[in-house]
Each structure stands twice: as C-alpha cells, then as structure tokens.
Design a protein around this motif. Structure first.
Motif, mmCIF file in Angstrom:
data_model
loop_
_atom_site.group_PDB
_atom_site.id
_atom_site.type_symbol
_atom_site.label_atom_id
_atom_site.label_comp_id
_atom_site.label_asym_id
_atom_site.label_seq_id
_atom_site.Cartn_x
_atom_site.Cartn_y
_atom_site.Cartn_z
ATOM 1 N N SER A 235 49.771 54.063 55.196
ATOM 2 C CA SER A 235 50.027 53.262 56.318
ATOM 3 C C SER A 235 49.196 53.300 57.273
ATOM 4 O O SER A 235 48.387 54.338 57.298
ATOM 5 N N PHE A 236 49.207 52.376 58.090
ATOM 6 C CA PHE A 236 48.030 52.570 59.567
ATOM 7 C C PHE A 236 48.634 53.752 60.218
ATOM 8 O O PHE A 236 47.485 54.455 60.641
ATOM 9 N N TYR A 237 49.798 54.026 60.309
ATOM 10 C CA TYR A 237 50.235 55.144 61.070
ATOM 11 C C TYR A 237 49.506 56.398 60.377
ATOM 12 O O TYR A 237 49.316 57.374 61.161
ATOM 13 N N ASP A 238 49.840 56.297 59.049
ATOM 14 C CA ASP A 238 49.494 57.687 58.501
ATOM 15 C C ASP A 238 47.874 58.165 58.719
ATOM 16 O O ASP A 238 47.478 59.186 58.720
ATOM 17 N N ILE A 239 47.200 56.845 58.399
ATOM 18 C CA ILE A 239 45.644 56.785 58.691
ATOM 19 C C ILE A 239 45.370 57.259 59.993
ATOM 20 O O ILE A 239 44.210 58.241 60.268
ATOM 21 N N LYS A 240 45.753 56.773 61.170
ATOM 22 C CA LYS A 240 45.630 57.048 62.576
ATOM 23 C C LYS A 240 45.723 58.518 62.966
ATOM 24 O O LYS A 240 45.270 59.274 63.585
ATOM 25 N N LEU A 241 47.196 59.045 62.196
ATOM 26 C CA LEU A 241 47.539 60.216 62.539
ATOM 27 C C LEU A 241 46.498 61.406 61.994
ATOM 28 O O LEU A 241 46.309 62.375 62.791
ATOM 29 N N ARG A 242 46.230 60.863 60.759
ATOM 30 C CA ARG A 242 45.220 61.941 60.247
ATOM 31 C C ARG A 242 43.849 62.005 61.108
ATOM 32 O O ARG A 242 43.291 63.048 61.256
ATOM 33 N N TYR A 243 43.640 60.957 61.363
ATOM 34 C CA TYR A 243 42.215 60.919 62.225
ATOM 35 C C TYR A 243 42.326 61.383 63.470
ATOM 36 O O TYR A 243 41.347 62.318 64.063
ATOM 37 N N ILE A 244 43.415 61.467 64.102
ATOM 38 C CA ILE A 244 43.704 62.125 65.411
ATOM 39 C C ILE A 244 44.047 63.824 65.216
ATOM 40 O O ILE A 244 43.304 64.471 66.055
ATOM 41 N N LYS A 245 44.757 64.111 64.241
ATOM 42 C CA LYS A 245 45.237 65.453 63.803
ATOM 43 C C LYS A 245 44.122 66.416 63.281
ATOM 44 O O LYS A 245 43.991 67.457 63.346
ATOM 45 N N TYR A 246 43.386 65.623 62.660
ATOM 46 C CA TYR A 246 42.346 66.542 61.590
ATOM 47 C C TYR A 246 40.899 66.142 62.030
ATOM 48 O O TYR A 246 40.271 65.067 61.655
ATOM 49 N N PRO A 247 40.237 66.752 62.922
ATOM 50 C CA PRO A 247 38.824 66.560 63.641
ATOM 51 C C PRO A 247 37.890 66.234 62.515
ATOM 52 O O PRO A 247 36.908 65.715 62.755
ATOM 53 N N ARG A 248 37.999 66.830 61.320
ATOM 54 C CA ARG A 248 37.083 66.691 60.346
ATOM 55 C C ARG A 248 36.717 65.353 59.881
ATOM 56 O O ARG A 248 35.705 65.170 59.342
ATOM 57 N N THR A 249 37.696 64.580 60.015
ATOM 58 C CA THR A 249 37.611 63.102 59.664
ATOM 59 C C THR A 249 36.781 62.302 60.442
ATOM 60 O O THR A 249 36.462 61.019 60.223
ATOM 61 N N ASN A 250 36.447 62.678 61.930
ATOM 62 C CA ASN A 250 35.656 61.962 62.772
ATOM 63 C C ASN A 250 34.354 62.430 62.765
ATOM 64 O O ASN A 250 34.074 63.497 63.245
ATOM 65 N N PRO A 251 33.547 61.749 62.514
ATOM 66 C CA PRO A 251 31.861 61.989 62.385
ATOM 67 C C PRO A 251 31.462 62.245 63.908
ATOM 68 O O PRO A 251 30.398 62.715 63.867
ATOM 69 N N ASN A 252 32.198 61.773 64.810
ATOM 70 C CA ASN A 252 31.638 62.111 66.225
ATOM 71 C C ASN A 252 32.104 63.343 66.965
ATOM 72 O O ASN A 252 31.757 63.601 68.244
ATOM 73 N N ILE A 253 32.888 64.094 66.232
ATOM 74 C CA ILE A 253 33.476 65.342 66.718
ATOM 75 C C ILE A 253 33.097 66.577 65.951
ATOM 76 O O ILE A 253 32.933 66.650 64.999
ATOM 77 N N ASN A 254 32.717 67.316 66.806
ATOM 78 C CA ASN A 254 32.151 68.806 66.272
ATOM 79 C C ASN A 254 33.621 69.663 65.972
ATOM 80 O O ASN A 254 34.636 69.650 66.695
ATOM 81 N N VAL A 255 33.292 70.661 65.085
ATOM 82 C CA VAL A 255 34.470 71.527 64.626
ATOM 83 C C VAL A 255 33.647 72.959 64.490
ATOM 84 O O VAL A 255 32.337 72.858 64.427
ATOM 85 N N GLY A 256 34.484 74.044 64.779
ATOM 86 C CA GLY A 256 34.029 75.502 64.525
ATOM 87 C C GLY A 256 33.724 75.857 66.134
ATOM 88 O O GLY A 256 34.334 75.613 67.043
ATOM 89 N N LYS A 257 32.714 76.548 66.172
ATOM 90 C CA LYS A 257 32.420 77.454 67.501
ATOM 91 C C LYS A 257 31.841 76.292 68.349
ATOM 92 O O LYS A 257 30.921 75.679 68.255
ATOM 93 N N TRP A 258 32.101 76.528 69.655
ATOM 94 C CA TRP A 258 31.860 75.708 70.800
ATOM 95 C C TRP A 258 30.254 76.059 71.326
ATOM 96 O O TRP A 258 30.000 77.115 71.124
ATOM 97 N N LYS A 259 29.475 75.088 71.334
ATOM 98 C CA LYS A 259 28.333 75.275 71.982
ATOM 99 C C LYS A 259 27.934 75.468 73.294
ATOM 100 O O LYS A 259 29.014 75.006 74.335
ATOM 101 N N SER A 260 26.940 75.863 73.816
ATOM 102 C CA SER A 260 26.950 76.141 75.239
ATOM 103 C C SER A 260 27.105 74.995 76.242
ATOM 104 O O SER A 260 27.764 75.152 77.395
ATOM 105 N N GLU A 261 26.573 73.910 75.834
ATOM 106 C CA GLU A 261 26.595 72.491 76.558
ATOM 107 C C GLU A 261 27.952 72.124 76.507
ATOM 108 O O GLU A 261 28.397 71.536 77.707
ATOM 109 N N GLU A 262 28.773 72.342 75.484
ATOM 110 C CA GLU A 262 29.932 71.889 75.605
ATOM 111 C C GLU A 262 31.108 72.755 76.422
ATOM 112 O O GLU A 262 31.767 71.912 76.985
ATOM 113 N N ILE A 263 30.693 74.070 76.266
ATOM 114 C CA ILE A 263 31.538 74.820 77.335
ATOM 115 C C ILE A 263 31.024 74.578 78.873
ATOM 116 O O ILE A 263 32.262 74.371 79.506
#
Length: 309
Positions: A235-263
């Motif tokens: 469903s749309f809800y399932d897809i959007k929820l996965r997109y929101i809750k699982y950052p690895r599905t978002n190509p514009n979001i970084n995962v893992g250790k924070w960079k200095s500029e992000e901090i």
C-alpha cells in the motif's frame, strides 16, 4: 435517435480560448434543426495544468528575494521567477512557509497540562467542536487536537494481548475495515486498531525491495503514484512508512557516522529550533528527524548535557 436543439450564437471570450476551449462551428446555428445524437455540436478541450513542485533552490531564492524586496510579489516575480511562477503563487507559498514556521509545537509531545485543557474544552464544547477548542491553545490547531483526543479518550492503551490479536482478526473477517465500531469493542481508538491490524499483517521488506525503492526515489523523487506501480502488493502507507523509517531507502540521506559539517549544522539548527527535529533535519539536509533525535539523546545521555557551540 433524433433530438431537436434550439441553437443560439455563442459568444466566446478570448479567455476561454486561452484555456484551451475550442468550439467547432456548424452551419445554421440560429435555426432549429434535427441533429443526430452522435453528431457533436462542439468539442471542448481543457488543457490540464501541470503542477510543478517547489524545490529547495526555489524556496531559498524566495527567502532571499523577500529579505531584499519585502512582499513585493510582482517585483520578485519579474526578477526571479518569471514566467514559471505567478505573483499570486509566490504570495501563497510565502504564507504557507510562514504558517509552518509559526507552529513550533507541531512536532513536540503533548504535556499533561495541555491534556487537561483539552479535556476541559471537550467537557465545555463537546466532542467534534475542535475549532472552538483550538482557541484555548496558543500553538495547537484543530487537527492536532482531534488526533490527540482520539488517543486520550481511549481507556485501553498499551500492548495488545494475544487474545486481543485473535479477536481483532475475527472481527475484521466479519465486519471488514469498520475501525470505529471495532475500536469500541476493544475500548481503543480507531487509529490504534488500524495500525495494530497493519502490524499483524505486515510483510517484511526484503533487501531487494529496499534497493528498488532507493533507485526509484532517486529517479522519480517522491512521486508515489509512479513508485507504487513497482510495488503492486504494498500500500501507499507501507511504502511511505518504509521510506520514512528506513533512511537507507532515501538517496538524499546519509547513514552511519556523522560528518563534521553535519554536526556543525546540527548545533546551529538546535540553537534556533530546539527539539523540533523536523526543522533541524531540514536545516541539515542530509539527516532525518529520527536521526537528529537519536544523535541528540545519544550525546545527551553520555555527557548528561549537550554543549552547544
């Protein structure tokens, strides 16, 4: 079948033609005649308006233009947005941006004091009078109040028991998705019932699906109508929820250790917005609200307090 039409001369304005309405002239329009129904008197073609979503560059340009020229929408339109945006659309977008900024409590949890005010408002005005009740709050709107009332008006809250799970599935088979009626059976809110039913029937996401969702978002952005076609069983809800809750599905979001500029960006945004993680995440640009919240509490718990540089 023959029908009789009393036709008159149509006066077509230039504005109609600009919107794509075309009329085909027929001979003897002023005369009464018999015409077959399969013969069209005129055909109307309306050009569908293509809605172009605002991007981050345009929003930043709008902020800079207002800071320089003030709310002179015609001037801003001529210098920065002509011909893609009209002055009226610029004014509307600016009002929406200000409305969002003026709602600092939207992403904050409700306090016990606010719950008491809500209960008093419901006792005074009655359930459903959300606009009147919202006047008792400085920074809560009617939609927030209605959603909160669904939560606090339910006597039964917390973890579902296995017996309740079985009973819920039985009622769904009998009554379908009548969440309000089923919620009364469990003395729970309709939202609680729906979300728990979704949880019981969820299908675990596979690694291949996550990769596919990542690639589709990178290609089409948040155009869920197109993305949904590649996930016919979800469903749309399932897809959007996965997109929101699982950052690895978002190509514009970084995962893992924070960079200095992000901090650095996080500290700067935290000073301005506090624990309003949606605004903090928007300021950083490469982290989700959930990631910002986790980063704050991880640092806060380890050092007892966070030092804002």
């Amino acid at each position: 079948m023959l029908q009789t039409f009393n036709l008159t001369i149509f006066k077509i304005s230039k504005r109609w033609f600009q919107h794509g309405i075309k009329f085909y002239k027929l001979s003897s329009l002023t005369q009464t005649s018999n015409i077959k129904t399969d013969n069209l008197i005129f055909e109307r073609f309306i050009k569908t308006r293509k809605v172009i979503a605002w991007n981050e560059e345009e929003i930043k340009r709008l902020h800079d233009a207002v800071a320089k020229h003030g709310p002179s929408w015609k001037t801003i339109w001529e210098k920065y947005f002509k011909p893609h945006r009209t002055p009226r659309l610029l004014n509307q977008k600016w009002r929406v941006l200000n409305m969002i900024k003026q709602r600092p409590s939207y992403y904050n949890p409700w306090t016990p004091e606010e719950d008491e005010i809500l209960k008093s408002g419901v006792a005074k005005y009655g359930v459903g009078k959300w606009i009147e009740i919202s006047k008792l709050f400085k920074q809560r709107d009617s939609l927030q109040i209605r959603s909160r009332w669904k939560v606090i008006s339910s006597k039964t809250r917390g973890k579902w028991t296995p017996e309740e799970d079985s009973r819920l599935l039985e009622l769904i088979k009998i009554h379908g998705n009548k969440w309000t009626m089923i919620g009364k059976t469990f003395n729970r809110s309709p939202d609680d019932v729906y979300l728990h039913y979704f949880y019981l029937n969820r299908v675990k996401w596979t690694k291949e699906e996550d990769e596919k969702l990542h690639d589709l978002i990178k290609k089409y952005g948040e155009d869920w109508n197109i993305i949904k076609k590649d996930f016919p069983k979800r469903s749309f809800y399932d897809i959007k929820l996965r997109y929101i809750k699982y950052p690895r599905t978002n190509p514009n979001i970084n995962v893992g250790k924070w960079k200095s500029e992000e901090i650095t960006a996080f500290y700067k945004a935290f000073v301005e917005f506090g624990k309003k993680w949606k605004y903090v995440a928007d300021s950083i640009g490469t982290r989700t609200p959930n990631q910002c919240s986790q980063y704050y509490y991880r640092k806060h718990c380890s050092k007892k307090k966070i030092d804002i540089k």
